[in-house]
Design a protein around this motif. Structure first.
Motif, PDB file in Angstrom:
ATOM      1  N   HIS A 134      49.460  30.237  25.882  1.00 47.95           N
ATOM      2  CA  HIS A 134      48.923  30.529  27.210  1.00 47.95           C
ATOM      3  C   HIS A 134      49.456  29.531  28.230  1.00 47.95           C
ATOM      4  CE1 HIS A 134      45.944  30.613  30.496  1.00 47.95           C
ATOM      5  NE2 HIS A 134      45.844  31.892  30.187  1.00 47.95           N
ATOM      6  N   GLU A 135      49.472  28.272  27.866  1.00 48.71           N
ATOM      7  CA  GLU A 135      49.960  27.229  28.775  1.00 48.71           C
ATOM      8  C   GLU A 135      51.431  27.466  29.134  1.00 48.71           C
ATOM      9  OE1 GLU A 135      50.648  22.387  28.876  1.00 48.71           O
ATOM     10  OE2 GLU A 135      50.119  23.374  27.000  1.00 48.71           O
ATOM     11  N   LYS A 136      52.259  27.694  28.127  1.00 47.14           N
ATOM     12  CA  LYS A 136      53.693  27.892  28.368  1.00 47.14           C
ATOM     13  C   LYS A 136      53.944  29.175  29.149  1.00 47.14           C
ATOM     14  CE  LYS A 136      54.906  24.293  25.993  1.00 47.14           C
ATOM     15  NZ  LYS A 136      55.203  23.060  26.649  1.00 47.14           N
ATOM     16  N   LEU A 137      53.203  30.226  28.838  1.00 44.09           N
ATOM     17  CA  LEU A 137      53.378  31.491  29.552  1.00 44.09           C
ATOM     18  C   LEU A 137      52.976  31.353  31.014  1.00 44.09           C
ATOM     19  CD1 LEU A 137      54.100  34.476  29.512  1.00 44.09           C
ATOM     20  CD2 LEU A 137      51.824  34.974  28.649  1.00 44.09           C
ATOM     21  N   THR A 138      51.902  30.624  31.278  1.00 44.57           N
ATOM     22  CA  THR A 138      51.463  30.409  32.660  1.00 44.57           C
ATOM     23  C   THR A 138      52.475  29.557  33.420  1.00 44.57           C
ATOM     24  OG1 THR A 138      49.167  30.558  31.936  1.00 44.57           O
ATOM     25  CG2 THR A 138      49.554  29.638  34.109  1.00 44.57           C
ATOM     26  N   GLU A 139      53.060  28.568  32.764  1.00 48.23           N
ATOM     27  CA  GLU A 139      54.078  27.741  33.416  1.00 48.23           C
ATOM     28  C   GLU A 139      55.297  28.561  33.813  1.00 48.23           C
ATOM     29  OE1 GLU A 139      55.142  24.591  30.770  1.00 48.23           O
ATOM     30  OE2 GLU A 139      53.214  23.563  30.977  1.00 48.23           O
ATOM     31  N   ILE A 140      55.708  29.475  32.952  1.00 41.91           N
ATOM     32  CA  ILE A 140      56.935  30.242  33.182  1.00 41.91           C
ATOM     33  C   ILE A 140      56.682  31.468  34.055  1.00 41.91           C
ATOM     34  CG2 ILE A 140      58.702  31.626  32.018  1.00 41.91           C
ATOM     35  CD1 ILE A 140      58.399  29.565  29.670  1.00 41.91           C
ATOM     36  N   ALA A 141      55.652  32.233  33.747  1.00 46.60           N
ATOM     37  CA  ALA A 141      55.391  33.477  34.470  1.00 46.60           C
ATOM     38  C   ALA A 141      54.528  33.273  35.705  1.00 46.60           C
ATOM     39  CB  ALA A 141      54.721  34.488  33.541  1.00 46.60           C
ATOM     40  N   GLY A 142      53.868  32.138  35.828  1.00 47.90           N
ATOM     41  CA  GLY A 142      53.023  31.859  36.980  1.00 47.90           C
ATOM     42  C   GLY A 142      51.636  32.456  36.830  1.00 47.90           C
ATOM     43  N   THR A 143      50.814  32.165  37.814  1.00 52.01           N
ATOM     44  CA  THR A 143      49.435  32.672  37.774  1.00 52.01           C
ATOM     45  C   THR A 143      49.369  34.164  38.076  1.00 52.01           C
ATOM     46  OG1 THR A 143      49.127  31.992  40.061  1.00 52.01           O
ATOM     47  CG2 THR A 143      48.381  30.461  38.355  1.00 52.01           C
ATOM     48  N   GLY A 144      50.432  34.703  38.637  1.00 55.33           N
ATOM     49  CA  GLY A 144      50.470  36.145  38.889  1.00 55.33           C
ATOM     50  C   GLY A 144      50.337  36.936  37.603  1.00 55.33           C
ATOM     51  N   CYS A 145      50.836  36.390  36.525  1.00 55.74           N
ATOM     52  CA  CYS A 145      50.718  37.033  35.215  1.00 55.74           C
ATOM     53  C   CYS A 145      49.246  37.179  34.822  1.00 55.74           C
ATOM     54  CB  CYS A 145      51.483  36.217  34.180  1.00 55.74           C
ATOM     55  SG  CYS A 145      51.473  36.880  32.522  1.00 55.74           S
ATOM     56  N   ILE A 146      48.467  36.157  35.093  1.00 57.58           N
ATOM     57  CA  ILE A 146      47.040  36.197  34.780  1.00 57.58           C
ATOM     58  C   ILE A 146      46.345  37.243  35.650  1.00 57.58           C
ATOM     59  CG2 ILE A 146      44.883  34.875  34.819  1.00 57.58           C
ATOM     60  CD1 ILE A 146      46.594  32.378  34.232  1.00 57.58           C
ATOM     61  N   VAL A 147      46.677  37.267  36.920  1.00 60.91           N
ATOM     62  CA  VAL A 147      46.047  38.214  37.844  1.00 60.91           C
ATOM     63  C   VAL A 147      46.393  39.653  37.445  1.00 60.91           C
ATOM     64  CG1 VAL A 147      45.973  39.001  40.237  1.00 60.91           C
ATOM     65  CG2 VAL A 147      45.967  36.560  39.729  1.00 60.91           C
ATOM     66  N   ARG A 148      47.663  39.910  37.136  1.00 65.33           N
ATOM     67  CA  ARG A 148      48.060  41.261  36.725  1.00 65.33           C
ATOM     68  C   ARG A 148      47.364  41.671  35.436  1.00 65.33           C
ATOM     69  NH1 ARG A 148      52.873  39.131  38.589  1.00 65.33           N
ATOM     70  NH2 ARG A 148      53.538  38.556  36.483  1.00 65.33           N
ATOM     71  N   THR A 149      47.187  40.729  34.537  1.00 64.53           N
ATOM     72  CA  THR A 149      46.510  41.021  33.271  1.00 64.53           C
ATOM     73  C   THR A 149      45.037  41.356  33.497  1.00 64.53           C
ATOM     74  OG1 THR A 149      48.006  39.594  32.043  1.00 64.53           O
ATOM     75  CG2 THR A 149      45.869  40.038  31.045  1.00 64.53           C
ATOM     76  N   MET A 150      44.391  40.583  34.349  1.00 60.70           N
ATOM     77  CA  MET A 150      42.961  40.796  34.592  1.00 60.70           C
ATOM     78  C   MET A 150      42.675  42.077  35.378  1.00 60.70           C
ATOM     79  SD  MET A 150      41.302  38.482  33.159  1.00 60.70           S
ATOM     80  CE  MET A 150      41.458  36.879  32.453  1.00 60.70           C
ATOM     81  N   THR A 151      43.612  42.529  36.181  1.00 60.71           N
ATOM     82  CA  THR A 151      43.358  43.702  37.014  1.00 60.71           C
ATOM     83  C   THR A 151      43.874  45.007  36.388  1.00 60.71           C
ATOM     84  OG1 THR A 151      45.393  43.309  38.268  1.00 60.71           O
ATOM     85  CG2 THR A 151      43.341  42.400  39.151  1.00 60.71           C
ATOM     86  N   ASP A 152      44.678  44.911  35.355  1.00 64.21           N
ATOM     87  CA  ASP A 152      45.197  46.117  34.713  1.00 64.21           C
ATOM     88  C   ASP A 152      44.104  46.752  33.853  1.00 64.21           C
ATOM     89  OD1 ASP A 152      46.750  48.134  33.702  1.00 64.21           O
ATOM     90  OD2 ASP A 152      48.182  46.830  32.678  1.00 64.21           O
ATOM     91  N   ARG A 153      43.870  48.014  34.050  1.00 67.24           N
ATOM     92  CA  ARG A 153      42.795  48.719  33.322  1.00 67.24           C
ATOM     93  C   ARG A 153      43.224  49.159  31.933  1.00 67.24           C
ATOM     94  NH1 ARG A 153      37.773  48.403  35.656  1.00 67.24           N
ATOM     95  NH2 ARG A 153      38.031  48.336  37.875  1.00 67.24           N
ATOM     96  N   ARG A 154      44.518  49.131  31.645  1.00 69.43           N
ATOM     97  CA  ARG A 154      44.989  49.545  30.321  1.00 69.43           C
ATOM     98  C   ARG A 154      44.776  48.389  29.356  1.00 69.43           C
ATOM     99  NH1 ARG A 154      50.926  50.715  31.348  1.00 69.43           N
ATOM    100  NH2 ARG A 154      50.561  48.936  32.679  1.00 69.43           N
TER     101      ARG A 154
END
Length: 156
Positions: A134-154
């Motif tokens: 999670h730490e490495k993914l957030t560093e590379i993909a940014g916090t936008g990755c978290i936002v897209r994950t939390m808002t995607d209904r699939r």
């Protein structure tokens, strides 16, 4: 005192209520086909891991992730296969593996990380593994990755 009125689902009488099936398009594949695809990808991942091809294994498991209703067994197979990949990857290889993934694959990986964290006792995987990814993914993909994950209904 009669409390039966509290058990009535009043949303059934509302024409404007939003149902889960209306939030996203359902997976067009048949549930049996989704399960078969998950089993085939699991075998392909084992082969890739035997060749020490972590990038190939992760790309294979993240493409066409099962979502929607009636595919719970395929979701479980995919989750456990992904957790196997995460657990066998060396921590020094993680940034290179994540950088090789597309943005959609990174978002799907984040979904699976959160699903792994939601498992009771985090299943068969160490918490430090999931948190490290999670730490490495957030560093590379940014916090936008978290936002897209939390808002995607699939949900995966």
């Amino acid at each position: 005192m009669d409390t039966a009125f509290r058990k009535i689902d009043i949303d059934q009488y509302d024409e404007d209520v939003l149902h889960e099936s209306e939030l996203y398009d359902a997976d067009p594949r048949d549930p049996a086909q989704v399960l078969e695809d998950a089993k085939q990808r699991q075998a392909a991942v084992r082969t890739a891991l035997a060749r020490s091809d972590v990038v190939g294994a992760l790309s294979t498991i993240l493409e066409n992730a099962p979502y929607g209703p009636n595919v719970d067994q395929a979701k479980e197979i995919t989750l456990h296969t992904l957790l196997t990949i995460l657990n066998t990857t060396k921590s020094t290889e993680i940034p290179a593996v994540i950088k090789s993934l597309s943005q959609d694959s990174q978002d799907t990986l984040m979904k699976y990380l959160y699903k792994g964290m939601a498992m009771p006792g985090w299943g068969d995987i160490s918490g430090s593994v999931l948190l490290g990814w999670h730490e490495k993914l957030t560093e590379i993909a940014g916090t936008g990755c978290i936002v897209r994950t939390m808002t995607d209904r699939r949900l995966v």
